[in-house]
Design an enzyme around this catalytic site. Structure first.
Site, PDB file in Angstrom:
ATOM      1  N   ARG A  43     -12.832   3.667   5.752  1.00 50.06           N
ATOM      2  CA  ARG A  43     -13.880   4.641   5.999  1.00 50.06           C
ATOM      3  C   ARG A  43     -15.099   4.523   5.116  1.00 50.06           C
ATOM      4  O   ARG A  43     -16.097   4.774   5.400  1.00 50.06           O
ATOM      5  CB  ARG A  43     -13.356   6.159   6.213  1.00 50.06           C
ATOM      6  CG  ARG A  43     -12.628   6.341   7.143  1.00 50.06           C
ATOM      7  CD  ARG A  43     -11.715   7.648   7.106  1.00 50.06           C
ATOM      8  NE  ARG A  43     -10.484   7.422   5.914  1.00 50.06           N
ATOM      9  CZ  ARG A  43      -9.636   8.245   5.781  1.00 50.06           C
ATOM     10  NH1 ARG A  43      -9.712   9.444   6.419  1.00 50.06           N
ATOM     11  NH2 ARG A  43      -8.724   7.833   5.171  1.00 50.06           N
ATOM     12  N   SER A  49     -10.052   4.150   0.301  1.00 48.29           N
ATOM     13  CA  SER A  49     -10.780   5.431   0.118  1.00 48.29           C
ATOM     14  C   SER A  49     -10.162   6.697   0.464  1.00 48.29           C
ATOM     15  O   SER A  49     -10.905   7.651  -0.100  1.00 48.29           O
ATOM     16  CB  SER A  49     -12.333   4.928   0.685  1.00 48.29           C
ATOM     17  OG  SER A  49     -12.163   4.798   1.960  1.00 48.29           O
ATOM     18  N   GLY A  50      -9.326   6.826   1.287  1.00 46.27           N
ATOM     19  CA  GLY A  50      -8.513   7.911   1.503  1.00 46.27           C
ATOM     20  C   GLY A  50      -9.235   9.149   1.855  1.00 46.27           C
ATOM     21  O   GLY A  50      -8.922  10.253   1.821  1.00 46.27           O
ATOM     22  N   GLU A  91       0.855  -1.276   0.030  1.00 37.96           N
ATOM     23  CA  GLU A  91      -0.197  -0.111  -0.060  1.00 37.96           C
ATOM     24  C   GLU A  91       0.753   1.318  -0.007  1.00 37.96           C
ATOM     25  O   GLU A  91       1.299   1.674   0.923  1.00 37.96           O
ATOM     26  CB  GLU A  91      -0.987   0.156   1.343  1.00 37.96           C
ATOM     27  CG  GLU A  91      -1.841   1.240   1.428  1.00 37.96           C
ATOM     28  CD  GLU A  91      -2.766   1.360   2.415  1.00 37.96           C
ATOM     29  OE1 GLU A  91      -2.717   0.511   3.254  1.00 37.96           O
ATOM     30  OE2 GLU A  91      -3.596   2.294   2.399  1.00 37.96           O
ATOM     31  N   LYS A 149      -2.586  -1.984  -3.373  1.00 39.67           N
ATOM     32  CA  LYS A 149      -3.510  -1.022  -2.601  1.00 39.67           C
ATOM     33  C   LYS A 149      -2.909   0.329  -2.854  1.00 39.67           C
ATOM     34  O   LYS A 149      -2.626   0.865  -2.139  1.00 39.67           O
ATOM     35  CB  LYS A 149      -3.905  -1.292  -1.373  1.00 39.67           C
ATOM     36  CG  LYS A 149      -4.763  -0.371  -0.581  1.00 39.67           C
ATOM     37  CD  LYS A 149      -5.087  -1.143   0.941  1.00 39.67           C
ATOM     38  CE  LYS A 149      -5.990   0.127   1.606  1.00 39.67           C
ATOM     39  NZ  LYS A 149      -6.671  -0.589   2.505  1.00 39.67           N
TER      40      LYS A 149
HETATM   41  P1  13P Z   1      -9.285   4.126   3.900  1.00 37.58           P
HETATM   42  O1  13P Z   1     -10.335   3.540   2.846  1.00 37.58           O
HETATM   43  O2  13P Z   1     -10.227   4.695   4.958  1.00 37.58           O
HETATM   44  O3  13P Z   1      -8.512   5.304   3.564  1.00 37.58           O
HETATM   45  O4  13P Z   1      -8.726   3.410   4.766  1.00 37.58           O
HETATM   46  C1  13P Z   1      -7.896   2.039   4.011  1.00 37.58           C
HETATM   47  C2  13P Z   1      -6.749   1.815   4.669  1.00 37.58           C
HETATM   48  O5  13P Z   1      -6.622   0.867   4.927  1.00 37.58           O
HETATM   49  C3  13P Z   1      -5.667   3.016   4.776  1.00 37.58           C
HETATM   50  O6  13P Z   1      -4.465   2.358   5.268  1.00 37.58           O
END
Ligand code: 13P
Length: 328
Positions: free
Chosen positions: A290, A258-259, A173, A216
């Site tokens: 989120r 989703s950031g 990621e 990711k």
């Molecule tokens: P979000 O989708 O809330 O960004 O979280 C994904 C995630 O695992 C961030 O490390």
């Protein structure tokens, strides 16, 4: 099961990953925001509510967990790894130990390689079959810097190699904080492309098996404060363009984070990407935190009488995201 088969099954049609691996600090922030005390009981109960949602296994192939949750029994007395396995959902675990700032721009690299192999053995015994490691990048006039890009790529490659050696599937990621700032989408595209190309350069140098991992990434977006906000079609097109030049076809799947997008935005952009006629070699799926949890968490509000309604909200969102992943 072979690692490449596990990776493929995580991105099977109509399904994706739930990121429920918030650290104690992050989960406390999420609970504080809606006035729920961040006790270990509440942190655990929230994960239990999601994991016991009836029918969620139709939309969720795997759940990324945090050490505290995988290691301790849920309030209902069950171990979450076991509970997920019974529903045919693969348990995964976040294995990085967070980031450390290293320069005056407050760029970061990620910690957690020390003792990783020993921890992986333990997580495997607890039922984990895949892992996640998050590297975080800033975007700005001269950012991300070469130092941040190189340090994080090498960290991701070392992590992915050790995880595959231990017999688990790594999710790699690299998250560029693309929503922060006033840059336009072109800047976001440029930085995302540069970072992803470097990540794959080092993954290959270290001999990471590309068919036995998932990527990711962030979507390519304009900063929140940009006056020039792109439409879903432009976001989808530019994101896919970057992936096409940076991600080798052997990688079975791309699971977006989703950031900080709203659940509707994240769902719409994923749908638009999957509607494109462009033939791509990887599955385009999700690993949302989120965007999958936010609405249901608000409905729950820490109250036992709201559990059923929260599970309904969670299921509704998961179904929408699942449909988006198939372009519907
Ligand atoms: P979000 O989708 O809330 O960004 O979280 C994904 C995630 O695992 C961030 O490390």
């Amino acid at each position: 099961m072979k690692l490449s088969d596990i990776a493929k099954s995580l991105v099977v049609s109509r399904k994706g990953i739930l990121a429920a691996d918030e650290s104690v600090g992050t989960m406390t922030k999420r609970l504080d925001a809606i006035g729920i005390p961040s006790t270990s009981e509440n942190r655990s109960l929230w994960r239990e509510i999601m994991a016991t949602t009836f029918g969620i296994e139709s939309y969720i192939s795997g759940v990324i967990l945090f050490d505290e949750i995988l290691r301790n029994p849920l309030p209902n007395g069950k171990m979450i790894g076991k509970l997920l396995q019974e529903k045919n959902i693969l348990p995964g675990i976040k294995v990085d130990k967070g980031t450390v700032k290293f320069n005056s721009e407050e760029e970061t690299f990620t910690l957690g390689l020390d003792g990783l192999t020993e921890r992986l053995e333990e997580y495997k015994k607890m039922g984990s079959v895949f892992t996640k490691w998050r590297a975080v990048y800033k975007i700005g006039e001269n950012l991300s810097s070469t130092a941040a890009i190189t340090a994080n790529s090498i960290g991701l490659a070392e992590y992915a190699l050790l995880v595959q050696k231990a017999g688990l599937v790594p999710i790699v990621e690299p998250e560029i904080l693309v929503l922060k700032g006033n840059h336009d989408i072109n800047k976001s595209k440029e930085v995302t492309e540069k970072v992803l190309k470097d990540v794959f350069y080092w993954l290959k140098e270290f001999g990471v098996k590309l068919d036995s991992m998932l990527l990711k990434p962030n979507m390519v977006l304009a900063g929140k404060d940009s006056l020039n906000q792109p439409k879903a079609e432009e976001i989808a097109r530019m994101t896919v363009e970057v992936l096409q030049v940076a991600v080798p076809p052997e990688v079975p799947g791309i699971v977006f984070l989703s950031g900080g997008l709203t659940p509707d935005q994240a769902t719409e952009y994923l749908k638009t990407m999957n509607q494109s006629n462009e033939k791509v070699p990887w599955q385009l799926s999700y690993s949302f935190g989120r965007a999958l949890q936010q609405e249901a968490l608000r409905v729950w509000g820490g109250k036992s009488e709201n559990v059923k309604a929260a599970q309904d909200a969670f299921l509704v969102r998961a179904k929408k995201v699942s449909e988006a992943r198939n372009g519907k």
